[in-house]
Design a protein around this motif. Structure first.
Motif, mmCIF file in Angstrom:
data_model
loop_
_atom_site.group_PDB
_atom_site.id
_atom_site.type_symbol
_atom_site.label_atom_id
_atom_site.label_comp_id
_atom_site.label_asym_id
_atom_site.label_seq_id
_atom_site.Cartn_x
_atom_site.Cartn_y
_atom_site.Cartn_z
ATOM 1 N N ASN A 1 -4.123 3.290 -4.092
ATOM 2 C CA ASN A 1 -5.540 3.042 -4.383
ATOM 3 C C ASN A 1 -5.910 1.568 -4.416
ATOM 4 O OD1 ASN A 1 -6.092 5.838 -4.673
ATOM 5 N ND2 ASN A 1 -5.256 5.774 -6.755
ATOM 6 N N TYR B 1 -2.011 -3.854 -11.502
ATOM 7 C CA TYR B 1 -3.125 -3.398 -10.668
ATOM 8 C C TYR B 1 -4.194 -2.688 -11.502
ATOM 9 C CZ TYR B 1 -0.569 -4.600 -6.421
ATOM 10 O OH TYR B 1 0.073 -5.287 -5.429
ATOM 11 N N HIS C 1 0.814 -1.224 0.000
ATOM 12 C CA HIS C 1 0.000 0.000 0.000
ATOM 13 C C HIS C 1 0.842 1.266 0.000
ATOM 14 C CE1 HIS C 1 -4.267 -1.186 0.364
ATOM 15 N NE2 HIS C 1 -3.747 -2.314 0.811
ATOM 16 N N GLU D 1 -13.767 -4.672 0.176
ATOM 17 C CA GLU D 1 -14.189 -4.069 -1.093
ATOM 18 C C GLU D 1 -14.147 -5.097 -2.225
ATOM 19 O OE1 GLU D 1 -12.822 0.616 -0.430
ATOM 20 O OE2 GLU D 1 -11.414 -0.852 -1.292
ATOM 21 N N MET D 2 -13.129 -5.945 -2.223
ATOM 22 C CA MET D 2 -13.038 -6.998 -3.233
ATOM 23 C C MET D 2 -14.213 -7.969 -3.108
ATOM 24 S SD MET D 2 -10.495 -6.613 -5.276
ATOM 25 C CE MET D 2 -10.487 -8.260 -5.961
ATOM 26 N N PRO E 1 -7.607 -1.810 -3.385
ATOM 27 C CA PRO E 1 -8.844 -2.070 -2.642
ATOM 28 C C PRO E 1 -8.566 -2.870 -1.374
ATOM 29 C CG PRO E 1 -8.649 -3.586 -4.489
ATOM 30 C CD PRO E 1 -7.505 -2.611 -4.619
ATOM 31 N N THR E 2 -9.467 -2.765 -0.421
ATOM 32 C CA THR E 2 -9.381 -3.614 0.762
ATOM 33 C C THR E 2 -10.007 -4.974 0.433
ATOM 34 O OG1 THR E 2 -11.546 -2.940 1.600
ATOM 35 C CG2 THR E 2 -9.625 -1.583 2.223
ATOM 36 N N LYS F 1 -8.441 -3.920 -12.204
ATOM 37 C CA LYS F 1 -9.623 -3.115 -11.871
ATOM 38 C C LYS F 1 -10.871 -3.668 -12.553
ATOM 39 C CE LYS F 1 -7.124 1.197 -10.985
ATOM 40 N NZ LYS F 1 -6.867 2.585 -11.438
ATOM 41 N N CYS G 1 -4.753 -9.023 -5.149
ATOM 42 C CA CYS G 1 -5.465 -7.798 -5.540
ATOM 43 C C CYS G 1 -5.377 -6.702 -4.488
ATOM 44 C CB CYS G 1 -6.936 -8.114 -5.824
ATOM 45 S SG CYS G 1 -7.189 -9.186 -7.260
ATOM 46 N N THR G 2 -5.184 -7.071 -3.232
ATOM 47 C CA THR G 2 -5.139 -6.078 -2.148
ATOM 48 C C THR G 2 -3.717 -5.700 -1.749
ATOM 49 O OG1 THR G 2 -5.267 -7.851 -0.496
ATOM 50 C CG2 THR G 2 -7.354 -6.851 -1.205
ATOM 51 N N ARG H 1 -17.434 -6.424 -4.435
ATOM 52 C CA ARG H 1 -17.478 -6.416 -5.911
ATOM 53 C C ARG H 1 -17.883 -7.787 -6.446
ATOM 54 N NH1 ARG H 1 -11.751 -3.405 -7.422
ATOM 55 N NH2 ARG H 1 -12.092 -1.477 -6.214
#
Length: 368
Positions: A12, A262, A7, A18-19, A14-15, A266, A48-49, A22
């Motif tokens: 930006n 990354y 991070h 949040e994943m 995602p947490t 998205k 992804c995080t 989605r």
């Protein structure tokens, strides 16, 4: 650096929640996510995080970062470090060689480019190293050389000259190296060229570079990333965030390459599709590797059987010779025994004759 995520370099990301949100919004993504086992789900979410890095070696990720049509300077930098001299990519070539279809199973990705001096470079990634490394590399290099020859011949039919044939490079990245490379655990970069034992200055143009990344990672244990070569191989082989953070601090140019991935993720449909394909390739790799191992074992056992048959034939031949020699010796023994018997008979006759003569002599003396 002790960062447990990326991070600090990519703000930006995602947490995990949040994943998951989605994924929950779309039934097709939810169904796909639930088809993965718990370890695979964790792997995807961690990538992804930013809790874990990507496996850059997989086809979609490698080509997204290294495709020369998008940003040729990245692949040029990698090739220059591996080849050992500056290069300029002229164009991307179709990878339509004569390689058999089943040989592509273990092949994760394959990029072929033509360089500005006319040379051809084939960069390929193998998750699990093929068996018979030497013969395979020789065949691939020959295929590349033949493709170059045909292309130049077709383009310059009247003005063709062998002087227009340029070098061909085969660069193989192994995630898990084959046995031949594991037998040299302290070396992670092998470069070959054909030379004559007399020192004759004739260049046969074929170059092979083998890079066992598993051996590289072991060699870099507790070692700082200090050269561009080490940086490139770390970028291609590491997924630990703390190690990637060291890379990004020492060589910031790799941050932009990672950000490409990354940005690609998205799009959740695309990201999960790539990950599913990666899982399928992993399964195919494992199955094909097991098949190759079994075929290798069968070949070895067949060779051992042939050697045993040859040995058996030799022993049988030697046994036959010994039997013949035994028979000859027995015949000789029989002849000797016959001769001994004859001599003993002759001895008995001589003794009897001697006794008779002695008796006659005694009788004669008495008469005198």
């Amino acid at each position: 650096m002790t960062n447990k995520s990326l991070h600090c370099f990519f703000k930006n990301l995602p947490t995990e929640q949040e994943m998951k949100d989605r994924i929950e919004r779309r039934e097709d993504l939810k169904k796909l996510f639930e088809s993965w086992n718990a370890a695979q789900q964790r792997e995807f979410l961690d990538r992804c995080t930013g809790k874990k890095g990507y496996n850059i070696l997989y086809d979609a990720y490698f080509k997204e970062v290294m495709n020369p049509e998008y940003d040729p300077e990245r692949l040029e930098s990698f090739l220059a470090v591996m080849i050992g001299e500056p290069v300029k990519i002229l164009k991307l070539l179709p990878n339509d060689g004569v390689r058999l279809e089943d040989e592509n199973t273990l092949l994760v990705t394959d990029i072929v480019v033509e360089l500005s001096d006319g040379s051809i470079a084939n960069i390929e990634v193998q998750k699990i190293g093929y068996m018979f490394t030497g013969p395979r590399c020789s065949c691939y290099l020959s295929d590349m050389m033949l493709r170059q020859y045909k292309r130049i011949r077709a383009r310059d039919k009247k003005a063709f000259s062998y002087g227009k044939i340029k070098k061909v490079y085969l660069i193989v990245l192994y995630e898990t190296s084959p046995k031949e490379l594991r037998d040299m655990p302290d070396t992670y970069l092998h470069r070959s060229r054909h030379v004559f034992d007399t020192g004759l200055g004739v260049d046969l143009l074929q170059r092979c570079i083998l890079i066992p990344l598993d051996i590289f990672r072991k060699s870099m244990h507790n070692k700082a990333i200090s050269t561009l070569q080490e940086a490139w191989l770390t970028f291609l082989s590491e997924s630990r965030p703390e190690r990637l953070a060291e890379l990004f601090q020492a060589f910031p140019q790799f941050i932009g390459m990672y950000e490409t991935l990354y940005n690609m993720d998205k799009d959740m449909v695309r990201a999960m599709g790539f990950f599913s394909k990666e899982l399928r390739i992993m399964d195919q790799n494992t199955v094909q590797y097991m098949i190759d191992e079994m075929e290798g074992t069968i070949d070895r056992l067949r060779l051992e059987k042939d050697e045993l048959e040859d040995r058996k034939s030799q022993l049988e031949s030697q046994n036959s010779q010994l039997e013949n020699q035994k028979s000859q010796l027995e015949n000789q023994k029989s002849q000797l025994e016959n001769q001994k018997s004859q001599l003993e008979n002759q001895k008995s006759q001589l003794e009897a004759e001697n006794e008779r003569l002695r008796a006659e002599l005694h009788s004669y003396r008495q008469k005198q």
